[in-house]
Design a protein around this motif. Structure first.
Motif, PDB file in Angstrom:
ATOM      1  N   PHE A 312      13.878   9.414  -1.278  1.00 40.67           N
ATOM      2  CA  PHE A 312      12.808   8.716  -0.564  1.00 40.67           C
ATOM      3  C   PHE A 312      12.531   7.338  -1.166  1.00 40.67           C
ATOM      4  CE2 PHE A 312       8.167   8.216   0.469  1.00 40.67           C
ATOM      5  CZ  PHE A 312       8.309   8.147   1.829  1.00 40.67           C
ATOM      6  N   LYS A 354      -1.479  11.567  -5.324  1.00 40.87           N
ATOM      7  CA  LYS A 354      -0.434  10.730  -4.750  1.00 40.87           C
ATOM      8  C   LYS A 354      -0.360  10.785  -3.236  1.00 40.87           C
ATOM      9  CE  LYS A 354       2.260  11.164  -8.884  1.00 40.87           C
ATOM     10  NZ  LYS A 354       3.289  11.887  -9.593  1.00 40.87           N
ATOM     11  N   ILE A 357      -5.808   9.042   0.238  1.00 39.18           N
ATOM     12  CA  ILE A 357      -6.812   8.129  -0.299  1.00 39.18           C
ATOM     13  C   ILE A 357      -8.141   8.819  -0.061  1.00 39.18           C
ATOM     14  CG2 ILE A 357      -7.829   5.851  -0.111  1.00 39.18           C
ATOM     15  CD1 ILE A 357      -5.076   4.936   0.901  1.00 39.18           C
ATOM     16  N   ILE A 359     -11.231   8.378  -0.779  1.00 40.94           N
ATOM     17  CA  ILE A 359     -12.469   7.712  -0.364  1.00 40.94           C
ATOM     18  C   ILE A 359     -12.402   7.233   1.084  1.00 40.94           C
ATOM     19  CG2 ILE A 359     -13.182   6.966  -2.667  1.00 40.94           C
ATOM     20  CD1 ILE A 359     -11.997   4.228  -2.031  1.00 40.94           C
TER      21      ILE A 359
ATOM     22  N   TYR B 271      -6.750  -2.252   1.244  1.00 42.55           N
ATOM     23  CA  TYR B 271      -7.696  -1.229   0.815  1.00 42.55           C
ATOM     24  C   TYR B 271      -6.986   0.046   0.387  1.00 42.55           C
ATOM     25  CZ  TYR B 271     -11.737  -4.010   1.920  1.00 42.55           C
ATOM     26  OH  TYR B 271     -12.690  -4.981   1.885  1.00 42.55           O
ATOM     27  N   ALA B 272      -5.842   0.344   1.003  1.00 41.90           N
ATOM     28  CA  ALA B 272      -5.074   1.530   0.613  1.00 41.90           C
ATOM     29  C   ALA B 272      -4.540   1.367  -0.806  1.00 41.90           C
ATOM     30  CB  ALA B 272      -3.932   1.770   1.587  1.00 41.90           C
ATOM     31  N   GLY B 275      -7.434   1.881  -3.020  1.00 42.82           N
ATOM     32  CA  GLY B 275      -7.977   3.244  -2.996  1.00 42.82           C
ATOM     33  C   GLY B 275      -7.098   4.228  -3.735  1.00 42.82           C
ATOM     34  N   ASN B 276      -5.789   4.098  -3.615  1.00 38.80           N
ATOM     35  CA  ASN B 276      -4.856   4.978  -4.310  1.00 38.80           C
ATOM     36  C   ASN B 276      -3.459   4.359  -4.253  1.00 38.80           C
ATOM     37  OD1 ASN B 276      -3.184   6.953  -5.279  1.00 38.80           O
ATOM     38  ND2 ASN B 276      -4.221   8.635  -4.216  1.00 38.80           N
ATOM     39  N   GLU B 278      -0.667   4.973  -5.659  1.00 37.08           N
ATOM     40  CA  GLU B 278       0.489   5.866  -5.537  1.00 37.08           C
ATOM     41  C   GLU B 278       0.627   6.385  -4.122  1.00 37.08           C
ATOM     42  OE1 GLU B 278       2.138   7.849  -8.655  1.00 37.08           O
ATOM     43  OE2 GLU B 278       0.259   8.111  -9.748  1.00 37.08           O
ATOM     44  N   ALA B 279      -0.503   6.759  -3.530  1.00 32.67           N
ATOM     45  CA  ALA B 279      -0.452   7.234  -2.149  1.00 32.67           C
ATOM     46  C   ALA B 279       0.009   6.104  -1.234  1.00 32.67           C
ATOM     47  CB  ALA B 279      -1.818   7.745  -1.711  1.00 32.67           C
ATOM     48  N   ALA B 280      -0.427   4.887  -1.527  1.00 34.15           N
ATOM     49  CA  ALA B 280      -0.005   3.747  -0.717  1.00 34.15           C
ATOM     50  C   ALA B 280       1.509   3.570  -0.811  1.00 34.15           C
ATOM     51  CB  ALA B 280      -0.731   2.480  -1.182  1.00 34.15           C
ATOM     52  N   GLU B 281       2.016   3.639  -2.028  1.00 33.75           N
ATOM     53  CA  GLU B 281       3.456   3.496  -2.239  1.00 33.75           C
ATOM     54  C   GLU B 281       4.223   4.564  -1.446  1.00 33.75           C
ATOM     55  OE1 GLU B 281       5.100   1.339  -4.927  1.00 33.75           O
ATOM     56  OE2 GLU B 281       6.729   1.831  -3.551  1.00 33.75           O
ATOM     57  N   LEU B 282       3.763   5.808  -1.531  1.00 34.03           N
ATOM     58  CA  LEU B 282       4.453   6.897  -0.829  1.00 34.03           C
ATOM     59  C   LEU B 282       4.222   6.845   0.676  1.00 34.03           C
ATOM     60  CD1 LEU B 282       4.030   9.941  -3.245  1.00 34.03           C
ATOM     61  CD2 LEU B 282       6.009   8.469  -2.923  1.00 34.03           C
ATOM     62  N   GLY B 341     -11.832   0.256  -7.429  1.00 40.04           N
ATOM     63  CA  GLY B 341     -10.847  -0.094  -6.419  1.00 40.04           C
ATOM     64  C   GLY B 341     -11.124   0.516  -5.060  1.00 40.04           C
ATOM     65  N   GLY B 342     -10.631  -0.183  -4.029  1.00 37.25           N
ATOM     66  CA  GLY B 342     -10.668   0.366  -2.678  1.00 37.25           C
ATOM     67  C   GLY B 342     -11.982   0.199  -1.941  1.00 37.25           C
TER      68      GLY B 342
END
Lengths: 508, 396
Positions: A312, A354, A357, A359, B271-272, B275-276, B278-282, B341-342
């Protein structure tokens, strides 16, 4: 018979409504090596965290007795005072400090005002000798030592607190064969000197080598206590107790078709961590066909997540060598963005850290990977977004009043459904699902199993990474087993396949 | 009536964070106007206040996004001062037109931002250190540019108009309401009408969608409050010389940034990442690219801030930009941006900058000693953040 050194009676523990330990009973005699075994998620680490005071007294029910005396730990210091020292899988040394500073970190030897450095060094030497670490200089910085030497420092540090019992959580998981051997010999040596040791491991060969007694945990229950003298003190029996449960009816029936088109193929994949230079995956070859659910089974540290991420778009910058083919065409994918554009989506195992988000609202989380689908010229059509997100709310039976609800307020299972919606919204051909049912209730699990079936019926290719054997057996058309960064076995059919058979290739 | 008070009570309890700043602003203005016997609220001072906020306001808007993505930019103050001086030098000694000088200053600012962004995103330099280096370097650069001459007086009238002139009034109406600037009144009132209508439409839409909305009485109260505040400022400005060009520029910047952050994919991605990450990257977001864009925008706005300030003073000084970064960051924090952040809103940050300016302006007007001024500003900033942290924790 003596009173046990540690005895745990009827321990129950839940995490936000999900029970993980059920009436667990557990005892350790003085001066023995006791091994705790079980699959990932069986509750081993939770049990140890209760013993070491990480989860304080009021968060569980049940009783802990030390030398027959009931104790209540409110924090780690309470448990240290009672003589429990624990060494976690992730080492807790400060790399920039020296060996002796690390050993006495938090309980420095002082001469009233300042730290008595020379005494700390002398004491460190003694402790290191006790753990066969004479070769380590107390003045060396920890970051200069190899992982196995760091582990020895960690043990010396634990011994500096004069514990009654030493707990080691998967200490050999990052060690080589000979290093593991040395560590086990050290444990036997410490036992000879009178120490009591609890060892958590899923490498049964090691367990059989050192254990005086074994407790098997399964799904949060203690299922068996085996002593060395017992007839059942052997690999096969232990595996049987570790996995011995029937596949329940919660798995929807397979579609049973012949699959033809190969959607994803990985050839000769080798992956190295750039920071440690360690090889984390070697010679991986696998494929997933259209409509097929391919299970990837392996224990923690087998390299499953690393494999998924290497396909990925390699977001963590590993050094990746090998070839990836999508629908027969060789591709080079160098970012997650490209991977999504190529029709791959990776569903992370760690939804909170991971995946989501927390919030932000449900709708903003769902649409994040493919905002282009609901926008024109970069401007988001909120009306469209709300409609699309609301459809997922209904389709996956997400328990929330509306799509503007913040994700942080939802339960684990509901959050997982939001994460799954996110992957569905990105409309991939290839799903890589990493532990898609971790830590969620049975109802939500069932919904996700049905969804996986439905996706396969629609012709999606699904790579299902899981450490739950029943899940792997119940859903997969084909199974790869991983161990230590390699594929140790491929099962081309799951017919008549047992959990024991799979487990055999995952351990050691 | 009882239910209204109950509504108000629960509403204030739940949304106290969003409204505390406005309430504090009103309180500050009331106190100043009492002590100054009304001088503080005189049209000329309100107009001053708005124009003084300009160069800080644009910095606050930019730094809000920087803080949203969990970074910081300390270089913006002296970068602003340096670019203002560059514009001055170009016009004064090299015969550049105002427009050319402005474009060059804005481009250089964007480049400086890209440099900061590259250090942070690609080389992994902590933004605090990378931009602290910029803080030093731009300070030196400013001194170098102004070393031969000291303060550079700018003679270009077009350029100076930005910070000192006002939009023209509708011609031929000089007998109608002679004491007011008519175009300002029209713009202000239509702005308020637009806000009221779109708020009502938005509320209606959300009710249809089944989302949570605030109770009707509170909604009306809020509309009256906001409209009243805006109309008050409109009349004050109209009673002086109307809307200044600075205000026009700040409003345009605010509208663009507000739109980008709330309505576009780019804004969502920013904002992503905050906010996070790692989640943004994934989720397929190129985190490094987003960082680069945010720092570049910060550099651009630093250039704009430098232009606004130089134009307002009609000169470039050796100390231009001193402490701007800290005032701008303070404004953003008063506006409720979260260091975790976020979370952060550019309009609120602008109001936060306005609070900072109001405090300094008012204290200057009252002749408060400068040493005391700094102490008071420090206390206000600390209080704002303590308040924010406390309400945020309760919100969880």
């Amino acid at each position: 018979m003596d009173t046990p050194l540690i005895e745990v009676v009827n321990l129950n523990k839940s995490f936000s409504g999900v029970q993980v330990l059920f009436n667990v009973n557990f005892k350790v005699r003085r001066n023995e090596i006791h091994c705790l075994v079980g699959e990932n998620g069986a509750g081993k680490s939770t049990l140890m965290k209760i013993l070491s005071g990480v989860y304080p007294y009021h968060e569980y029910t049940g009783e802990i007795k030390i030398e027959g005396k009931p104790v209540k730990f409110h924090n780690i210091y309470d448990s240290e005072k009672e003589g429990i020292a624990i060494i976690y899988q992730e080492l807790s040394l400060v790399p920039e400090l020296t060996v002796y500073e690390n050993i006495f970190l938090g309980h420095e030897i002082t001469n009233g005002i300042s730290i008595d450095v020379s005494r700390e060094i002398i004491e460190s030497k003694k402790l290191l000798e006790m753990v066969k670490g004479e070769s380590i200089s107390p003045m060396a910085k920890v970051k200069e030592l190899s992982i196995s030497l760091q582990q020895i420092v960690e043990i010396a540090k634990a011994l500096s607190k004069n514990p009654k019992v030493l707990i080691l959580d998967e200490p050999t998981s990052s060690l080589s064969e000979t290093e593991s051997e040395n560590l086990l010999n050290l444990l036997l040596e410490l036992k000879r000197k009178g120490m009591t040791i609890i060892l958590i491991s899923h490498r049964l060969k090691e367990v059989l080598k050192v254990a005086d007694s074994i407790t098997v945990l399964r799904d949060g229950h203690t299922v068996k206590y085996i002593e060395r003298e017992s007839k059942e003190f052997n690999e096969n029996s232990i595996i049987k107790y570790m996995v011995g449960r029937e596949i329940k009816e919660i798995y929807p029936p397979r579609i049973r078709e012949e699959y033809n088109d190969v959607y994803l193929e990985v050839k000769n994949l080798n992956v190295i961590r750039p920071d440690t230079g360690k090889k984390i995956l070697s010679n991986i070859n696998l494929f997933v066909k259209k409509g097929e659910v391919v299970g990837i089974f392996g224990l923690i540290g087998a390299g499953r997540t690393e494999l998924a991420l290497s396909i990925f778009g390699n977001p963590y910058g590993f050094i990746v060598n090998g070839e990836i083919y999508l629908k027969g065409k060789k591709v080079k994918i160098s970012s997650t963005e490209e991977a999504i554009r190529h029709g791959i989506f990776y569903l992370t195992e760690d939804r909170k850290e991971k995946g989501l988000i927390l919030i932000e609202s449900i709708r903003k989380n769902i649409t994040l990977p493919r905002l282009d689908k609901i926008s024109a010229n970069g401007i988001i059509d909120e009306q469209k977004e709300i409609v699309v997100a609301s459809e997922f709310l209904n389709k996956l039976r997400i328990k929330a009043r509306h799509v503007n609800v913040r994700v942080s307020t939802l339960s684990g299972g509901t959050q997982q459904k939001v994460l799954v919606s996110k992957s569905l919204f990105s409309e991939p051909d290839i799903f890589i699902m990493d532990e898609p049912t971790r830590g969620i209730d049975v109802g939500a699990k069932f919904d996700i199993y049905n969804l996986i079936r439905e996706l396969s019926r629609e012709g999606k290719a699904i790579m299902l990474i899981s450490s739950e054997l029943p899940e792997i057996l119940g859903l997969s058309d084909r199974i790869y087993v991983m161990g230590k960064g390699r594929i140790t076995k491929e099962f081309t059919s799951v017919e008549n396949l047992t959990q024991e058979e799979i487990m055999k290739y995952a351990i050691d | 009536m009882r239910t209204f008070l109950e509504h108000l009570k629960t509403f204030l309890k739940e949304n106290v964070r969003d409204y505390a700043m406005f309430i504090a602003l009103l309180a500050i203005m009331a106190v100043f106007s009492l002590i100054s016997q009304g001088n503080f609220l005189a049209p000329v001072n309100i107009s001053n206040l708005v124009n003084q906020t300009g160069y800080l306001g644009v910095l606050s808007i930019g730094v809000t996004l920087v803080i949203v993505i969990r970074e910081i930019d300390l270089s913006i103050g002296f970068l602003s001062g340096f670019l203002g001086a560059i514009a001055a030098v170009l016009m004064k000694f090299h015969g550049f037109s105002a427009l050319a000088a402005i474009l060059i200053a804005l481009s250089l600012g964007t480049l400086a931002g890209l440099l900061n962004g590259s250090l942070v995103a690609f080389l992994g330099v902590p933004s605090f250190v990378a931009t602290l280096a910029g803080w030093l370097a731009y300070r030196g650069a400013l001194l170098m540019v102004t070393s031969g001459t000291g303060t550079i007086i700018i003679n270009n009238n077009t350029f100076n108009a930005i910070g000192n002139s006002f939009i023209p009034d509708i011609p031929g109406l000089s007998n109608f309401l002679p004491q007011y600037h008519k175009l300002t009144l029209i713009l202000g009132i239509s702005g308020v009408v637009f806000i009221v209508l779109s708020s009502i439409a938005g509320r209606r839409r959300n009710i249809q969608r089944g989302f949570d909305v605030m109770p009707l009485d509170i909604f009306i109260l809020q509309l009256i409050f906001i409209s009243g505040l805006l109309l008050y400022f409109t009349f004050k400005l109209a009673a002086f010389r109307g809307i200044s060009w600075t205000l026009v520029i700040v409003l345009i910047v605010t509208v663009i940034y507000s739109f980008v952050t709330s309505k576009t994919s780019l804004g969502r991605h920013i904002y992503a990442v905050g906010g996070n990450p790692e989640a943004a990257e994934l989720s397929g977001i190129e985190v490094k690219k987003i960082k680069l864009i945010v720092f570049a925008s910060m550099g651009f706005l630093s250039g704009l801030s430098g232009i606004l300030f130089a134009s307002r003073l009609q000169s470039a000084t050796t100390t231009a930009g001193t402490l701007f970064e800290l005032y701008a960051i303070a404004g953003a924090y008063i506006g409720g941006v979260s260091a975790a952040g976020g979370v952060g809103n550019v309009v609120n940050s602008l109001v936060g900058a306005f609070v900072m300016t109001t405090l300094t302006n008012g204290m200057n007007l009252l002749g408060v000693d400068i040493s005391l001024q700094y102490i008071i500003l420090g206390i206000v900033l600390a209080l704002a953040v303590i308040f924010d942290v406390a309400t945020r924790r309760r919100g969880k």
